[in-house]
Design a protein around this motif. Structure first.
Motif, PDB file in Angstrom:
ATOM      1  N   GLY A 277       0.795  -1.227   0.000  1.00  0.00           N
ATOM      2  CA  GLY A 277       0.000   0.000   0.000  1.00  0.00           C
ATOM      3  C   GLY A 277       0.818   1.263   0.000  1.00  0.00           C
ATOM      4  O   GLY A 277       0.573   2.174   0.790  1.00  0.00           O
ATOM      5  N   LEU A 278       1.825   1.353  -0.884  1.00  0.00           N
ATOM      6  CA  LEU A 278       2.634   2.553  -0.933  1.00  0.00           C
ATOM      7  C   LEU A 278       1.761   3.739  -1.329  1.00  0.00           C
ATOM      8  O   LEU A 278       0.952   3.658  -2.254  1.00  0.00           O
ATOM      9  CB  LEU A 278       3.760   2.377  -1.956  1.00  0.00           C
ATOM     10  N   GLY A 279       1.956   4.853  -0.651  1.00  0.00           N
ATOM     11  CA  GLY A 279       1.178   6.043  -0.970  1.00  0.00           C
ATOM     12  C   GLY A 279       2.045   7.103  -1.619  1.00  0.00           C
ATOM     13  O   GLY A 279       3.260   7.144  -1.424  1.00  0.00           O
ATOM     14  N   ASP A 280       1.428   7.962  -2.405  1.00  0.00           N
ATOM     15  CA  ASP A 280       2.153   9.065  -3.016  1.00  0.00           C
ATOM     16  C   ASP A 280       2.485  10.114  -1.956  1.00  0.00           C
ATOM     17  O   ASP A 280       1.856  10.170  -0.888  1.00  0.00           O
ATOM     18  CB  ASP A 280       1.314   9.703  -4.124  1.00  0.00           C
ATOM     19  N   ALA A 281       3.466  10.947  -2.246  1.00  0.00           N
ATOM     20  CA  ALA A 281       3.862  12.003  -1.316  1.00  0.00           C
ATOM     21  C   ALA A 281       4.248  13.232  -2.111  1.00  0.00           C
ATOM     22  O   ALA A 281       5.142  13.177  -2.972  1.00  0.00           O
ATOM     23  CB  ALA A 281       5.023  11.542  -0.441  1.00  0.00           C
ATOM     24  N   LEU A 282       3.592  14.341  -1.836  1.00  0.00           N
ATOM     25  CA  LEU A 282       3.839  15.597  -2.530  1.00  0.00           C
ATOM     26  C   LEU A 282       4.309  16.629  -1.518  1.00  0.00           C
ATOM     27  O   LEU A 282       3.647  16.875  -0.513  1.00  0.00           O
ATOM     28  CB  LEU A 282       2.562  16.090  -3.210  1.00  0.00           C
ATOM     29  N   LEU A 283       5.450  17.219  -1.780  1.00  0.00           N
ATOM     30  CA  LEU A 283       6.033  18.207  -0.871  1.00  0.00           C
ATOM     31  C   LEU A 283       6.200  19.521  -1.617  1.00  0.00           C
ATOM     32  O   LEU A 283       6.943  19.602  -2.603  1.00  0.00           O
ATOM     33  CB  LEU A 283       7.377  17.722  -0.336  1.00  0.00           C
ATOM     34  N   GLU A 284       5.495  20.527  -1.162  1.00  0.00           N
ATOM     35  CA  GLU A 284       5.545  21.845  -1.792  1.00  0.00           C
ATOM     36  C   GLU A 284       6.837  22.546  -1.409  1.00  0.00           C
ATOM     37  O   GLU A 284       7.146  22.718  -0.224  1.00  0.00           O
ATOM     38  CB  GLU A 284       4.338  22.684  -1.352  1.00  0.00           C
ATOM     39  N   ARG A 285       7.621  22.927  -2.427  1.00  0.00           N
ATOM     40  CA  ARG A 285       8.853  23.681  -2.208  1.00  0.00           C
ATOM     41  C   ARG A 285       8.982  24.724  -3.308  1.00  0.00           C
ATOM     42  O   ARG A 285       8.644  24.453  -4.460  1.00  0.00           O
ATOM     43  CB  ARG A 285      10.076  22.746  -2.273  1.00  0.00           C
ATOM     44  N   PRO A 286       9.477  25.895  -3.013  1.00  0.00           N
ATOM     45  CA  PRO A 286       9.663  26.896  -4.069  1.00  0.00           C
ATOM     46  C   PRO A 286      10.757  26.461  -5.029  1.00  0.00           C
ATOM     47  O   PRO A 286      11.687  25.751  -4.669  1.00  0.00           O
ATOM     48  CB  PRO A 286      10.063  28.156  -3.283  1.00  0.00           C
ATOM     49  N   GLY A 287      10.637  26.906  -6.267  1.00  0.00           N
ATOM     50  CA  GLY A 287      11.643  26.578  -7.270  1.00  0.00           C
ATOM     51  C   GLY A 287      11.029  26.465  -8.639  1.00  0.00           C
ATOM     52  O   GLY A 287       9.805  26.409  -8.807  1.00  0.00           O
ATOM     53  N   GLY A 288      11.881  26.366  -9.633  1.00  0.00           N
ATOM     54  CA  GLY A 288      11.393  26.344 -11.001  1.00  0.00           C
ATOM     55  C   GLY A 288      11.072  24.965 -11.514  1.00  0.00           C
ATOM     56  O   GLY A 288      10.568  24.832 -12.645  1.00  0.00           O
ATOM     57  N   GLN A 289      11.353  23.914 -10.738  1.00  0.00           N
ATOM     58  CA  GLN A 289      11.120  22.557 -11.190  1.00  0.00           C
ATOM     59  C   GLN A 289      10.347  21.749 -10.163  1.00  0.00           C
ATOM     60  O   GLN A 289      10.314  22.100  -8.973  1.00  0.00           O
ATOM     61  CB  GLN A 289      12.456  21.830 -11.436  1.00  0.00           C
ATOM     62  N   VAL A 290       9.757  20.648 -10.652  1.00  0.00           N
ATOM     63  CA  VAL A 290       9.243  19.607  -9.781  1.00  0.00           C
ATOM     64  C   VAL A 290      10.140  18.388  -9.974  1.00  0.00           C
ATOM     65  O   VAL A 290      10.373  17.952 -11.106  1.00  0.00           O
ATOM     66  CB  VAL A 290       7.785  19.247 -10.113  1.00  0.00           C
ATOM     67  N   ASN A 291      10.667  17.861  -8.877  1.00  0.00           N
ATOM     68  CA  ASN A 291      11.483  16.652  -8.925  1.00  0.00           C
ATOM     69  C   ASN A 291      10.578  15.454  -8.707  1.00  0.00           C
ATOM     70  O   ASN A 291       9.931  15.333  -7.658  1.00  0.00           O
ATOM     71  CB  ASN A 291      12.570  16.700  -7.841  1.00  0.00           C
ATOM     72  N   LEU A 292      10.524  14.565  -9.696  1.00  0.00           N
ATOM     73  CA  LEU A 292       9.606  13.438  -9.689  1.00  0.00           C
ATOM     74  C   LEU A 292      10.358  12.126  -9.552  1.00  0.00           C
ATOM     75  O   LEU A 292      11.362  11.898 -10.244  1.00  0.00           O
ATOM     76  CB  LEU A 292       8.812  13.404 -10.993  1.00  0.00           C
ATOM     77  N   LEU A 293       9.880  11.276  -8.664  1.00  0.00           N
ATOM     78  CA  LEU A 293      10.401   9.918  -8.532  1.00  0.00           C
ATOM     79  C   LEU A 293       9.214   8.968  -8.500  1.00  0.00           C
ATOM     80  O   LEU A 293       8.282   9.151  -7.707  1.00  0.00           O
ATOM     81  CB  LEU A 293      11.232   9.766  -7.255  1.00  0.00           C
ATOM     82  N   LEU A 294       9.266   7.970  -9.341  1.00  0.00           N
ATOM     83  CA  LEU A 294       8.189   6.992  -9.430  1.00  0.00           C
ATOM     84  C   LEU A 294       8.798   5.600  -9.368  1.00  0.00           C
ATOM     85  O   LEU A 294       9.699   5.285 -10.143  1.00  0.00           O
ATOM     86  CB  LEU A 294       7.419   7.165 -10.743  1.00  0.00           C
ATOM     87  N   GLY A 295       8.335   4.751  -8.443  1.00  0.00           N
ATOM     88  CA  GLY A 295       8.887   3.406  -8.357  1.00  0.00           C
ATOM     89  C   GLY A 295       8.410   2.684  -7.131  1.00  0.00           C
ATOM     90  O   GLY A 295       7.419   3.062  -6.494  1.00  0.00           O
ATOM     91  N   GLY A 296       9.140   1.645  -6.776  1.00  0.00           N
ATOM     92  CA  GLY A 296       8.751   0.831  -5.634  1.00  0.00           C
ATOM     93  C   GLY A 296       9.800  -0.215  -5.331  1.00  0.00           C
ATOM     94  O   GLY A 296      10.998   0.017  -5.494  1.00  0.00           O
TER      95      GLY A 296
END
Length: 503
Positions: A277-296
């Protein structure tokens, strides 16, 4: 030829092989592994020393490895003081002075011989190492041995280094990519010790007590937990003698080489974390990019499918010709950096895909990450892709093994981890034996497992849906990223963008 040496000790000498088993109850090994002379001594104290002579080398890399990492620290319990981060804290402190050398004198000992020296903390081991010219090997062994066996862990130095580590954590916390990686490890492994940050958190470092770290050092740093590896212009007997002299020179009972002890057993491969039951996690941080990691969940060390995984990972995201790089960067210009990676431990593993992109492109990039893995799971790889990555793996592995630091690390990981040392030709042969069906099956297995999406950056602007996590705290990810590079994956850097290291 196999024969009994002095005192009935079993010695394998003169044997030419591409694969070397490393049984803990074999006192001496002396073999030709793919053109390099490998020697190994298991001392009666439990100390293990492995060397690889590289013909023509004029330098060597020496590493003192302790088979203890961040996963071996006790958890935070009401009845016991927290020790999270002690392994990394101790790594810093061993440079801060011994009865025979001040911190400044330790620095001078390495600088005056032009050594490249450092240390690293990982989830399952700690290493202190130096790369030096051949004429200075004895000095490097003496300095490293003194540090590892005889650190004072001075109270004033302890407080100074506490501040240094807090700055290190703060520096990594300012890097959204580092934070994303740490959060990804926490989500994949959950409450298991592999999910904890290597460096602890600012809270655990502030609470750390010198007595606890001293106790950790005194109880766990012993001859039977120590593995010394060296590669390059090395003389095995001289290095063994130098290491034994350093242990005896400490004057401490726990480092005495006069007693009998078995080497610390290798970690069990039977009790890895069960990931559900892995859940997604979104962390709001200022900056020009979104760093994405997808896996398990990935593959543990020694898994027989690791060669198939290596081919799959290279095709998916192992270089500029990989599917992720071509689809996300070259064809669509959605990201500068994108790759796939894996991390393997004794009883568990992790697999992930990374991309950094503008917030408004995040949704499209995530779909491409998913679809490229799904395509591999459904259709596997082509003949052209298989031939290409086989060449990539063979070439990159051969180039890596030109370096004594890589060979030194390979010796240690084999000794501490799998108990098997594989030559380059044998490794390449095993990759060539992998069928396209096996590659597709590994991709299908990974795609079918629960996966987590971690995003750090302007996730609101990206319009991503999922659990929002707050700023980093003691229960969340710390600022020190997972170990990486040279598979001495040292704390502080991202998974390498490229093909997998030789298993």
């Amino acid at each position: 030829a196999d024969f009994r040496g002095a005192h009935g000790r079993l010695v394998y000498a003169g044997r030419v092989t591409d694969r070397l088993g490393l049984p803990l109850d074999t006192p001496e090994l002396d073999v030709d592994l793919a053109g390099s002379r490998i020697r190994r001594t298991v001392h009666p104290s439990g100390l293990r020393v492995l060397t690889e002579h590289m013909p023509g080398a004029r330098s060597a890399t020496i590493g003192f490895w302790v088979g203890l990492g961040s996963r071996d620290e006790q958890g935070e319990q009401p009845e016991a003081p927290a020790s999270l981060g002690s392994t990394h804290f101790l790594e810093h402190l061993l440079f801060k002075g011994t009865p025979g050398r001040s911190a400044h004198e330790i620095a001078i000992a390495f600088d005056r011989i032009g050594a490249e020296h450092n240390a690293l903390t990982a989830k399952e081991y700690t290493c202190y190492y130096a790369k030096v010219r051949d004429a200075d090997i004895d000095d490097a062994v003496a300095a490293l041995g003194d540090m590892v066996t005889s650190s004072l862990i001075d109270a004033e130095e302890f407080e100074n280094e506490r501040e240094v580590i807090l700055e290190e954590l703060a520096m990594a916390a300012d890097d959204p990519g580092d934070v994303a990686q740490e959060l990804f490890f926490q989500r994949v492994f959950g409450a298991h010790p592999l999910g904890r940050p290597i460096g602890g958190t600012p809270e655990t470092i502030r609470r750390a007590r010198r007595d606890d770290v001293v106790g950790y050092y005194s109880e766990r740093y012993r001859p039977n937990t120590l593995v010394v590896t060296a590669a390059g212009a090395v003389d095995h007997d001289a290095i063994v003698a130098g290491v034994l002299a350093a242990l005896e020179g400490s004057g401490l009972d726990r480092w005495s080489t006069g007693g009998l002890a078995s080497p610390a057993p290798r970690r069990s491969r039977l009790s890895g974390p069960r990931l559900e039951g892995l859940g997604d996690a979104l962390l709001e941080r200022p900056g020009g990019q979104v760093n994405l990691l997808l896996g398990g969940e990935g593959l543990p060390q020694g898994d027989e499918r690791r060669f198939a995984f290596g081919l799959m990972n290279s095709v998916l995201g192992g270089g500029m010709s990989s599917r992720l790089f071509q689809e996300i960067r070259e064809k669509r210009g959605l990201a500068y950096s994108t790759y796939a990676f894996g991390a393997s431990y004794s009883d568990a593993g992790l697999f992930g895909m990374y991309a950094g992109c503008a917030p408004q492109k995040a949704g499209q990039v995530i779909e491409l990450l998913r679809s490229e893995l799904a395509a591999l799971a459904a259709d596997g790889i082509t003949d052209e892709e298989r031939d290409r990555v086989l060449g990539q793996i063979a070439g990159s592995s051969a180039l890596a093994l030109e370096d004594s630091e890589t060979r030194m690390g390979r010796l240690a990981r084999s000794e501490l981890g799998t108990g098997e040392l594989i030559g380059l030709d044998e490794s390449v042969r095993r990759f060539h034996e992998v069928t396209q069906d096996e590659v597709r099956e590994v991709a299908a297995m990974l795609a079918a497992r629960p996966m987590t999406l971690v995003a750090v950056g302007e996730v609101g602007a990206a319009g991503l849906a999922g659990e929002r996590v707050s700023s980093l705290d003691a229960s969340g990810p710390a600022a020190l990223p997972p170990e990486s590079a040279a598979e001495p994956q040292a704390a502080g850097s991202a998974p390498p963008q490229g093909g997998p290291a030789t298993p």
